[in-house]
Write an enzyme that holds these catalytic residues in place. Structure first.
Site, mmCIF file in Angstrom:
data_model
loop_
_atom_site.group_PDB
_atom_site.id
_atom_site.type_symbol
_atom_site.label_atom_id
_atom_site.label_comp_id
_atom_site.label_asym_id
_atom_site.label_seq_id
_atom_site.Cartn_x
_atom_site.Cartn_y
_atom_site.Cartn_z
ATOM 1 N N HIS A 2 -1.453 9.074 -2.295
ATOM 2 C CA HIS A 2 -0.363 8.530 -2.369
ATOM 3 C C HIS A 2 1.069 9.582 -2.845
ATOM 4 O O HIS A 2 1.561 9.126 -3.818
ATOM 5 C CB HIS A 2 -0.303 7.423 -3.613
ATOM 6 C CG HIS A 2 0.906 6.397 -3.387
ATOM 7 N ND1 HIS A 2 0.802 5.148 -3.754
ATOM 8 C CD2 HIS A 2 1.994 6.215 -3.088
ATOM 9 C CE1 HIS A 2 1.968 4.247 -3.637
ATOM 10 N NE2 HIS A 2 2.848 5.198 -3.200
ATOM 11 N N GLU A 11 -5.647 1.932 -7.034
ATOM 12 C CA GLU A 11 -5.392 3.356 -7.216
ATOM 13 C C GLU A 11 -5.363 3.728 -8.609
ATOM 14 O O GLU A 11 -4.920 2.971 -9.429
ATOM 15 C CB GLU A 11 -3.659 3.506 -6.397
ATOM 16 C CG GLU A 11 -3.563 3.200 -5.124
ATOM 17 C CD GLU A 11 -2.204 3.718 -4.481
ATOM 18 O OE1 GLU A 11 -1.124 4.196 -5.429
ATOM 19 O OE2 GLU A 11 -1.924 3.648 -3.694
ATOM 20 N N ARG A 36 2.415 0.133 1.448
ATOM 21 C CA ARG A 36 1.786 -0.443 0.418
ATOM 22 C C ARG A 36 0.385 -0.688 0.727
ATOM 23 O O ARG A 36 0.047 -1.384 1.541
ATOM 24 C CB ARG A 36 2.575 -1.468 -0.486
ATOM 25 C CG ARG A 36 3.930 -1.078 -1.035
ATOM 26 C CD ARG A 36 3.583 -0.207 -2.280
ATOM 27 N NE ARG A 36 4.797 0.274 -3.034
ATOM 28 C CZ ARG A 36 5.306 1.431 -2.944
ATOM 29 N NH1 ARG A 36 4.954 2.293 -1.970
ATOM 30 N NH2 ARG A 36 6.478 1.822 -3.687
#
Length: 318
Positions: free
Chosen positions: A278, A259, A230
């Site tokens: 991601h 993000e 994360r």
């Protein structure tokens, strides 16, 4: 009243049939996480996935909701306190990502050791060049923070390259895929031994900003940092300082504090950094694996009142 399962992610007809076969007395209805139907969710006993704006509907006092199966391994974006207060069973997608994420981790490691990241940039410029610094994984050490499904699978594959593997976990419990496993309080000492330090940790109160200036200062000179856990477990400014100072030779990053990573972020221009959006856990087999976990848990839920796999411990936040 008909017992209802609502899935907020797309499923094939075959995947839906597997769920129906496991729970013939339930309906299975597909919703849309981007535009959730609150009326549909209001009657759901079981929800697969999560979406913005559905908490008040699902967690109202008279809601029939009993169980949420997330579509991701991380649960930090869910209202955990409210779910716990209502006694909602929560299971995550742990185990779904091990194979694809391990491939990305090994991809980062191979790119760095063989200088493939610079070769790709040279190709764009039609430049034939090698500085002769290519290396190999054999004999190197991978320190893996998190010894769950992803960490253990990464260690197993690293062994095929004859690497040494050191694991870090809360319990320090031994794992056959690791040469050594230490508890989390030994992390700063362990990273000093790593040619690669791999972060697979969830985001919790304990792991937030765990990788900061102090932690990076403990890294071996010239080590590589890989984060597929994360983004908020890492202080991005401190990471860039460690890269710019030469403490770190490079970083492979799939997750970020913010993000999408802003277009003007300096990470984009750092030649020592490899960025993926991601997507390390993405795979065309994702839904199949979720359904496999869910149907197994569904049988347990119907027989014993609760799922037997991937239950989230609210006190640990994962």
């Amino acid at each position: 009243m008909t017992k209802s399962i609502v899935c907020l992610q797309p499923l094939t007809s075959e995947q839906q049939d597997l769920i129906r076969a496991a729970a013939p007395d339930y309906t299975i209805t597909l919703g849309d996480a981007k535009n959730p139907d609150l009326a549909l969710l209001a009657d759901a006993e079981i929800v697969i996935g999560w979406a913005k704006g559905i908490s008040d509907t699902l967690l109202r006092q008279d809601s029939p909701l009993r169980w949420v199966q997330t579509w991701s391994a991380g649960v930090e974006k869910l209202p955990l306190e409210r779910l716990e207060e209502r006694g909602i069973l929560l299971t995550n997608a742990s185990g779904v990502h091990a194979e694809p994420i391990t491939a990305v981790i090994l991809g980062f490691m191979l790119m760095f050791t063989r200088n493939l990241h610079t070769a790709m940039r040279n190709q764009l410029n039609r430049r034939w060049h090698s500085d002769g610094s290519e290396s190999e994984l054999t004999g190197k050490t991978a320190v893996i923070a998190g010894t769950g499904a992803i960490g253990s699978e990464t260690a197993r594959i690293a062994k095929a390259f004859r690497m040494k593997t050191i694991g870090i976990s809360r319990s320090g419990k031994a794992d056959d895929n690791f040469d050594e496993v230490y508890t989390t309080d030994k992390l700063s000492g362990a990273v000093s031994n790593g040619d690669f330090v791999i972060n697979t940790l969830p985001l919790t109160d304990e792991t937030r900003m765990l990788f900061d200036a102090d932690m990076f200062s403990a890294f071996r000179q010239g080590a590589y940092y890989i984060n597929i856990g994360r983004g908020a477990t890492t202080n991005t400014g401190d990471l860039m300082d460690a890269l710019n100072s030469g403490r770190l030779a490079g970083a492979g990053l799939d997750v970020f504090e913010k993000e999408p990573l802003p277009e003007d972020h300096p990470l984009w221009d750092m030649e020592k950094v490899i960025i993926t959006p991601h997507c390390a856990g993405s795979t065309d087999r994702y839904a199949d694996r979720i359904v496999e976990i869910f149907t197994e848990n569904l049988k347990s839920y119907l027989a014993d009142g609760e799922p037997n796999r991937n239950k989230v411990d609210y006190s640990r936040q994962y």
